[in-house]
Design a protein around this motif. Structure first.
Motif, PDB file in Angstrom:
ATOM      1  N   ASN A  86       0.815  -1.215   0.000  1.00 23.78           N
ATOM      2  CA  ASN A  86       0.000   0.000   0.000  1.00 23.78           C
ATOM      3  C   ASN A  86       0.846   1.260   0.000  1.00 23.78           C
ATOM      4  N   SER A  87       2.101   1.135  -0.386  1.00 18.86           N
ATOM      5  CA  SER A  87       3.046   2.255  -0.339  1.00 18.86           C
ATOM      6  C   SER A  87       3.621   2.559  -1.718  1.00 18.86           C
ATOM      7  N   ASP A  88       4.061   3.804  -1.897  1.00 17.99           N
ATOM      8  CA  ASP A  88       4.820   4.155  -3.098  1.00 17.99           C
ATOM      9  C   ASP A  88       6.047   3.248  -3.172  1.00 17.99           C
ATOM     10  N   ARG A  89       6.302   2.719  -4.370  1.00 15.89           N
ATOM     11  CA  ARG A  89       7.435   1.804  -4.483  1.00 15.89           C
ATOM     12  C   ARG A  89       7.878   1.663  -5.938  1.00 15.89           C
ATOM     13  N   VAL A  90       9.037   1.058  -6.103  1.00 12.28           N
ATOM     14  CA  VAL A  90       9.537   0.659  -7.414  1.00 12.28           C
ATOM     15  C   VAL A  90       9.655  -0.857  -7.421  1.00 12.28           C
ATOM     16  N   GLU A  91       9.649  -1.434  -8.631  1.00  8.69           N
ATOM     17  CA  GLU A  91       9.575  -2.888  -8.711  1.00  8.69           C
ATOM     18  C   GLU A  91      10.450  -3.413  -9.846  1.00  8.69           C
ATOM     19  N   LEU A  92      11.062  -4.560  -9.595  1.00 12.41           N
ATOM     20  CA  LEU A  92      11.784  -5.306 -10.615  1.00 12.41           C
ATOM     21  C   LEU A  92      11.279  -6.738 -10.602  1.00 12.41           C
ATOM     22  N   PHE A  93      10.873  -7.230 -11.765  1.00  7.66           N
ATOM     23  CA  PHE A  93      10.493  -8.630 -11.918  1.00  7.66           C
ATOM     24  C   PHE A  93      11.490  -9.281 -12.870  1.00  7.66           C
ATOM     25  N   PHE A  94      11.864 -10.523 -12.579  1.00 11.69           N
ATOM     26  CA  PHE A  94      12.770 -11.275 -13.436  1.00 11.69           C
ATOM     27  C   PHE A  94      12.129 -12.619 -13.757  1.00 11.69           C
ATOM     28  N   ARG A  95      12.112 -12.985 -15.024  1.00 11.57           N
ATOM     29  CA  ARG A  95      11.484 -14.251 -15.393  1.00 11.57           C
ATOM     30  C   ARG A  95      12.496 -15.224 -15.969  1.00 11.57           C
ATOM     31  N   SER A 101       7.418 -19.289 -15.633  1.00  8.30           N
ATOM     32  CA  SER A 101       7.417 -20.516 -14.849  1.00  8.30           C
ATOM     33  C   SER A 101       8.826 -20.873 -14.383  1.00  8.30           C
ATOM     34  N   PRO A 102       9.314 -20.208 -13.319  1.00  6.49           N
ATOM     35  CA  PRO A 102       8.638 -19.170 -12.532  1.00  6.49           C
ATOM     36  C   PRO A 102       9.165 -17.786 -12.908  1.00  6.49           C
ATOM     37  N   TYR A 103       8.722 -16.774 -12.116  1.00  3.15           N
ATOM     38  CA  TYR A 103       9.355 -15.457 -12.157  1.00  3.15           C
ATOM     39  C   TYR A 103       9.495 -14.947 -10.729  1.00  3.15           C
ATOM     40  N   TYR A 104      10.359 -13.960 -10.535  1.00  2.00           N
ATOM     41  CA  TYR A 104      10.733 -13.506  -9.198  1.00  2.00           C
ATOM     42  C   TYR A 104      10.522 -11.996  -9.107  1.00  2.00           C
ATOM     43  N   CYS A 105       9.982 -11.552  -7.987  1.00  2.00           N
ATOM     44  CA  CYS A 105       9.557 -10.164  -7.840  1.00  2.00           C
ATOM     45  C   CYS A 105      10.257  -9.486  -6.668  1.00  2.00           C
ATOM     46  N   LEU A 106      10.705  -8.271  -6.902  1.00  2.00           N
ATOM     47  CA  LEU A 106      11.280  -7.409  -5.870  1.00  2.00           C
ATOM     48  C   LEU A 106      10.518  -6.091  -5.900  1.00  2.00           C
ATOM     49  N   GLU A 107       9.799  -5.775  -4.825  1.00  2.00           N
ATOM     50  CA  GLU A 107       9.052  -4.527  -4.725  1.00  2.00           C
ATOM     51  C   GLU A 107       9.621  -3.750  -3.536  1.00  2.00           C
ATOM     52  N   MET A 108      10.106  -2.539  -3.799  1.00  2.00           N
ATOM     53  CA  MET A 108      10.935  -1.815  -2.832  1.00  2.00           C
ATOM     54  C   MET A 108      10.402  -0.414  -2.609  1.00  2.00           C
ATOM     55  N   ASP A 109      10.177  -0.067  -1.342  1.00  2.00           N
ATOM     56  CA  ASP A 109       9.721   1.288  -1.048  1.00  2.00           C
ATOM     57  C   ASP A 109      10.892   2.143  -0.573  1.00  2.00           C
TER      58      ASP A 109
END
Length: 216
Positions: A86-95, A101-109
């Motif tokens: 619920n916060s302002d953030r930036v995100e990086l996803f790697f597949r 199948s699969p992918y990995y998520c980093l969400e950083m505030d």
């Protein structure tokens, strides 16, 4: 991937020449290309300029977001997934592949808190999974009119997760969530992406939202 896939060239630097401080002002960052062609396909709301940079050496992939935003919304009731979400953030996803199948998520505030998880198609998230702690570093800072989220990811971990391909590419999604108060003082997100996923409603968790990092 399609020949129309958006690509970003990640320049190589000397080992040990970049330290992650959260300030984004190390001399090495001058060697990075600036990615700033972000869009919000699902909203007419204006959003502040975003600059993304990446570099690499033989041990780490480095990234730096500079977001020109002096009004940051942080849900700080705790450090839970819901609070970060619920916060302002930036995100990086790697597949690993186009099938996600699969992918990995980093969400950083901006604190910086990191929401890291492993995912499968159709919004199947494993929040019990964490990015190996010895393979990630994230730092941040805030100024009156911008914030920085800066980090490094171990090349060894990227290889173990089968994210770094043989041709030195990483299939990557780069995103931002910006929260603003509506007329009822409820905070609602504007979803911002490097790649237009071509979906009717906001969705980062889809193959078409990914671009390509090319390690030079």
């Amino acid at each position: 991937m399609s020949t129309k896939t958006k690509k970003y060239s990640v320049n190589k630097i000397e080992l040990g020449s970049l330290e992650i401080t959260g300030q984004g002002n190390q001399e090495s960052w001058k060697n990075a290309m600036v990615l700033n062609d972000f869009i919000s396909p699902w909203s007419d709301d204006l959003f502040d300029k975003i600059e993304f940079r990446a570099l690499w050496d033989t041990e780490n992939l480095f990234f730096c977001f500079k977001v020109y935003d002096g009004t940051i919304h942080i849900d700080s009731k705790d450090d839970s997934i819901d609070s970060i979400g619920n916060s302002d953030r930036v995100e990086l996803f790697f597949r690993k592949n186009a099938e996600l199948s699969p992918y990995y998520c980093l969400e950083m505030d901006t604190k910086p808190r990191v929401m890291d998880f492993k995912a499968m198609p159709n919004w199947k998230f494993d929040f019990d999974w964490n990015w190996p702690s010895d393979g990630i570093k994230v730092r941040s800072s805030k100024n009156s009119d911008y914030f920085i989220v800066e980090g490094s990811l171990s090349i060894d971990v990227l290889k173990k997760l089968e994210l770094l391909q043989a041709d030195n590419t990483i299939e990557t999604g780069i995103y931002r969530a910006k929260y603003k108060a509506d007329k009822n003082s409820n905070y609602q997100p504007t979803w911002i992406s490097w790649v237009n996923p071509q979906t009717q409603t906001p969705n980062f968790h889809i193959s078409s939202s990914f671009g390509l990092l090319q390690l030079k």
